[in-house]
Motif scaffolding. Structure first.
Motif, PDB file in Angstrom:
ATOM      1  N   ASP A 137      11.811   0.060   3.457  1.00  0.00           N
ATOM      2  CA  ASP A 137      12.377   0.454   2.163  1.00  0.00           C
ATOM      3  C   ASP A 137      11.321   1.101   1.269  1.00  0.00           C
ATOM      4  OD1 ASP A 137      14.997  -0.269   2.584  1.00  0.00           O
ATOM      5  OD2 ASP A 137      14.654  -2.346   1.933  1.00  0.00           O
ATOM      6  N   GLU A 138      10.238   1.497   1.851  1.00  0.00           N
ATOM      7  CA  GLU A 138       9.182   2.145   1.080  1.00  0.00           C
ATOM      8  C   GLU A 138       9.243   3.622   1.389  1.00  0.00           C
ATOM      9  OE1 GLU A 138       6.849   0.557  -0.830  1.00  0.00           O
ATOM     10  OE2 GLU A 138       7.607  -1.453  -0.372  1.00  0.00           O
ATOM     11  N   LYS A 139       8.608   4.392   0.594  1.00  0.00           N
ATOM     12  CA  LYS A 139       8.612   5.815   0.854  1.00  0.00           C
ATOM     13  C   LYS A 139       7.255   6.206   1.431  1.00  0.00           C
ATOM     14  CE  LYS A 139      11.162   9.314   0.925  1.00  0.00           C
ATOM     15  NZ  LYS A 139      11.895   9.146   2.177  1.00  0.00           N
ATOM     16  N   CYS A 140       7.104   6.066   2.733  1.00  0.00           N
ATOM     17  CA  CYS A 140       5.897   6.589   3.367  1.00  0.00           C
ATOM     18  C   CYS A 140       6.015   8.106   3.378  1.00  0.00           C
ATOM     19  CB  CYS A 140       5.778   6.098   4.805  1.00  0.00           C
ATOM     20  SG  CYS A 140       5.345   4.385   4.954  1.00  0.00           S
ATOM     21  N   VAL A 141       4.936   8.757   3.087  1.00  0.00           N
ATOM     22  CA  VAL A 141       4.943  10.217   3.067  1.00  0.00           C
ATOM     23  C   VAL A 141       4.499  10.716   4.434  1.00  0.00           C
ATOM     24  CG1 VAL A 141       3.841  12.242   2.029  1.00  0.00           C
ATOM     25  CG2 VAL A 141       4.415  10.257   0.613  1.00  0.00           C
ATOM     26  N   PHE A 142       5.238  11.662   4.987  1.00  0.00           N
ATOM     27  CA  PHE A 142       4.816  12.265   6.253  1.00  0.00           C
ATOM     28  C   PHE A 142       4.282  13.680   6.000  1.00  0.00           C
ATOM     29  CE2 PHE A 142       5.936  15.100   9.848  1.00  0.00           C
ATOM     30  CZ  PHE A 142       4.925  14.670  10.697  1.00  0.00           C
ATOM     31  N   VAL A 143       3.097  13.945   6.517  1.00  0.00           N
ATOM     32  CA  VAL A 143       2.509  15.281   6.424  1.00  0.00           C
ATOM     33  C   VAL A 143       2.215  15.753   7.838  1.00  0.00           C
ATOM     34  CG1 VAL A 143       0.537  16.637   5.596  1.00  0.00           C
ATOM     35  CG2 VAL A 143       1.452  14.779   4.187  1.00  0.00           C
ATOM     36  N   ARG A 144       2.807  16.883   8.229  1.00  0.00           N
ATOM     37  CA  ARG A 144       2.511  17.403   9.560  1.00  0.00           C
ATOM     38  C   ARG A 144       1.232  18.225   9.482  1.00  0.00           C
ATOM     39  NH1 ARG A 144       6.481  20.344  13.944  1.00  0.00           N
ATOM     40  NH2 ARG A 144       4.906  20.419  15.578  1.00  0.00           N
ATOM     41  N   GLY A 145       0.227  17.787  10.212  1.00  0.00           N
ATOM     42  CA  GLY A 145      -1.041  18.507  10.179  1.00  0.00           C
ATOM     43  C   GLY A 145      -1.926  18.069  11.321  1.00  0.00           C
ATOM     44  N   ASP A 146      -2.908  18.908  11.592  1.00  0.00           N
ATOM     45  CA  ASP A 146      -3.862  18.627  12.675  1.00  0.00           C
ATOM     46  C   ASP A 146      -5.176  18.165  12.052  1.00  0.00           C
ATOM     47  OD1 ASP A 146      -5.883  19.161  14.877  1.00  0.00           O
ATOM     48  OD2 ASP A 146      -4.014  19.792  15.863  1.00  0.00           O
ATOM     49  N   ILE A 147      -5.784  17.163  12.658  1.00  0.00           N
ATOM     50  CA  ILE A 147      -7.054  16.672  12.091  1.00  0.00           C
ATOM     51  C   ILE A 147      -8.171  17.704  12.207  1.00  0.00           C
ATOM     52  CG2 ILE A 147      -6.650  14.186  12.218  1.00  0.00           C
ATOM     53  CD1 ILE A 147      -8.204  14.195  14.906  1.00  0.00           C
ATOM     54  N   ARG A 148      -7.987  18.690  13.096  1.00  0.00           N
ATOM     55  CA  ARG A 148      -9.036  19.712  13.221  1.00  0.00           C
ATOM     56  C   ARG A 148      -8.944  20.771  12.126  1.00  0.00           C
ATOM     57  NH1 ARG A 148      -7.522  20.884  19.273  1.00  0.00           N
ATOM     58  NH2 ARG A 148      -5.555  20.282  18.327  1.00  0.00           N
TER      59      ARG A 148
ATOM     60  N   HIS B 100       0.839  -1.198   0.000  1.00  0.00           N
ATOM     61  CA  HIS B 100       0.000   0.000   0.000  1.00  0.00           C
ATOM     62  C   HIS B 100       0.877   1.253   0.000  1.00  0.00           C
ATOM     63  CE1 HIS B 100      -3.629  -2.277   0.691  1.00  0.00           C
ATOM     64  NE2 HIS B 100      -3.211  -2.749   1.851  1.00  0.00           N
ATOM     65  N   SER B 101       0.312   2.360  -0.493  1.00  0.00           N
ATOM     66  CA  SER B 101       0.969   3.664  -0.337  1.00  0.00           C
ATOM     67  C   SER B 101       0.436   4.288   0.940  1.00  0.00           C
ATOM     68  CB  SER B 101       0.634   4.574  -1.512  1.00  0.00           C
ATOM     69  OG  SER B 101       1.099   3.999  -2.692  1.00  0.00           O
ATOM     70  N   VAL B 102       1.347   4.717   1.793  1.00  0.00           N
ATOM     71  CA  VAL B 102       0.934   5.180   3.122  1.00  0.00           C
ATOM     72  C   VAL B 102       1.299   6.646   3.323  1.00  0.00           C
ATOM     73  CG1 VAL B 102       1.254   4.834   5.611  1.00  0.00           C
ATOM     74  CG2 VAL B 102       1.244   2.858   4.073  1.00  0.00           C
ATOM     75  N   VAL B 103       0.323   7.416   3.769  1.00  0.00           N
ATOM     76  CA  VAL B 103       0.568   8.808   4.146  1.00  0.00           C
ATOM     77  C   VAL B 103       0.327   8.930   5.648  1.00  0.00           C
ATOM     78  CG1 VAL B 103      -0.137  11.209   3.843  1.00  0.00           C
ATOM     79  CG2 VAL B 103      -0.119   9.653   1.877  1.00  0.00           C
ATOM     80  N   LEU B 104       1.341   9.412   6.357  1.00  0.00           N
ATOM     81  CA  LEU B 104       1.248   9.589   7.811  1.00  0.00           C
ATOM     82  C   LEU B 104       0.856  11.035   8.075  1.00  0.00           C
ATOM     83  CD1 LEU B 104       4.803   8.077   8.363  1.00  0.00           C
ATOM     84  CD2 LEU B 104       2.666   6.805   8.653  1.00  0.00           C
ATOM     85  N   TYR B 105      -0.288  11.229   8.692  1.00  0.00           N
ATOM     86  CA  TYR B 105      -0.770  12.598   8.958  1.00  0.00           C
ATOM     87  C   TYR B 105      -0.815  12.783  10.470  1.00  0.00           C
ATOM     88  CZ  TYR B 105      -3.830  16.733   8.548  1.00  0.00           C
ATOM     89  OH  TYR B 105      -4.363  17.997   8.616  1.00  0.00           O
TER      90      TYR B 105
END
Ligand code: NAD
Ligand code: UD1
Length: 361
Positions: free
Chosen positions: A70-81, A46-51
């Motif tokens: 060895d995958e490129k999980c994407v990290f996004v800094r953000g608030d769910i609100r 799966h492609s995974v984005v960490l929020y």
């Protein structure tokens, strides 16, 4: 392995999900449980984005996840609100499903700061639902908790057990479950699973991921680990006069990697099943505080000093799952042992402390 009912079980995660690759957003993805789910999902293709807003985790966790996979999980800094930012992330990352872990989780703190808990957990979930609806993303796995069962009325607890809440944290989880049930009833396009975790414990086998609370741990396993490392001097056992075999509290500890695999199975189930569904994620096996101490001592070859303190207000003698529904409907069952939980936790603590230096306190 042989399951609770003597039934031979093979999870076969990879086989079950062969050929299926999705773009999945994990809210709270750099947290303790989210990081392990990210590894399982990434290793399945799966492609995974960490929020995550990093209120209780560090961006370096994304690097650890990528080092393992060895995958490129994407990290996004953000608030769910932040609904607008969440929506733009869902769109730009072409997300197809969400696993919603973000939230606050300390019971005691929730009594002190209920507004924070309702704002982060309930309002945050409303914001997420608005963003998902606007982007027509209607597949959601939610991190619920056995806390929604309140005081156990019978054991083991199945999903039909009445729900109730005894503190603001638990009430926030219950509110969210009820909200999600209403949302699913209003529109047949939603596919929602509420996963009721029992007591997550353990760490990733590489020792790159695990749970290391910043302050004094609230939960048993990290407290035991910190006594074993010498970081804390003594564990207080909250009561040894319960009606249990050794007088100490009984709980259903589940390895965090088993828990993570349960999310994969729930997601697979949701692909072909609309509506609202609740599943217990537990082992069905209960261990006492004393058994936890002994097991950790064996895994770590360290003594864990303890004393007996009064019962903790709100604690129950015993709480453990009937996990049959997850086994029968999802094809999931926990396979790792208590020794796996203790030894992986110990391995993680040793690696962490060697890498970062002991955070005394
Ligand atoms: P955690 O604190 O390690 O992870 C939660 C993550 O959410 C953190 O990384 C935090 O920074 C992030 N977060 C918090 N508020 C946010 C917000 N407003 N916006 C964006 N990110 C935010 O906790 P965990 O143990 O990994 O738990 C994950 C989920 O599982 C939680 O919802 C928790 O209630 C639930 N749960 C945990 C347990 C447990 O024992 N760990 C048991 C039952 C249920
Ligand atoms: C806690 C949460 C609950 C959550 C669950 C799973 C509280 C009051 N409840 O419950 O909402 O769903 O975790 O994450 O925090 N113990 C000690 N000494 C300690 C710590 C714990 O003896 O220092 C005992 C407890 O009394 C209990 C057992 O260890 O018998 C497990 O405690 P804990 O890890 O806090 O989990 P829960 O009480 O199940």
């Amino acid at each position: 392995m042989i399951g609770r009912n003597g039934i031979g079980i093979g999870i076969g995660i990879g086989h079950n999900l062969d050929g299926l690759s999705m773009k999945i957003l994990l809210t709270g993805g750099t947290g303790y449980i989210g990081s392990h789910i990210a590894v399982v999902f990434a290793q399945m293709g799966h492609s995974v984005v960490l929020y995550d807003n990093l209120s209780n985790s560090s961006a370096s966790v994304a690097g650890q996840i990528n080092a393992i996979t060895d995958e490129k999980c994407v990290f996004v800094r953000g608030d769910i609100r932040d609904t607008a930012f969440l929506q733009s992330t869902l769109r730009s990352q072409q997300i197809e499903a969400v696993v919603h872990l973000a939230g606050l989780k300390a019971v005691g703190e929730s009594v002190e700061k209920p507004i924070d808990y309702y704002a982060n957990n309930v309002q945050g979930t409303i914001s997420l639902l608005e963003a998902m609806e606007a982007e027509r993303i209607k597949t959601l796995v939610f991190s619920s908790s056995a806390t929604v069962y309140g005081q156990p009325q019978y054991l083991p607890i199945d999903e039909n057990h009445p729900t109730s809440a005894t503190n603001p944290y638990g009430r926030s989880k219950l509110h969210i479950e009820e909200m999600l049930s209403d949302v699913a009833a209003s529109d047949g396009g939603w596919h929602i699973a509420c996963l009721r975790y029992f007591n997550p414990a353990g760490a990733h086998e590489t020792a790159r991921l695990g749970e290391r609370p910043a302050g004094k741990p609230n939960n048993l396993m990290p407290f035991i680990a910190q006594v074993a490392t010498g970081e804390r001097t003594v564990l207080s056992i909250f009561g040894d006069d319960y009606e249990t075999p050794d007088g100490t509290g009984l709980r259903d500890y589940i390895h965090v990697m088993d828990l993570a695999e349960g999310h994969a199975m729930a997601l697979q189930f949701l692909i072909s099943n609309a509506g609202w569904h609740a599943f217990n994620l537990g082992t069905g096996q209960a261990y006492s505080v004393m058994e936890m101490i002994k097991s950790f001592e064996k895994a770590s070859c360290q003594k864990v000093a303890f004393n007996v303190a009064p019962r903790r207000p709100g604690d129950v003698a015993a709480c453990f799952a009937n996990p049959d529904k997850a086994m029968l409907v999802l094809g999931w069952t926990a396979s790792r042992t208590l020794d796996d939980m203790c030894s992986s936790t110990w391995h993680f603590y040793q690696s962490f402390d060697n890498a970062a230096g002991k955070a005394k306190g």
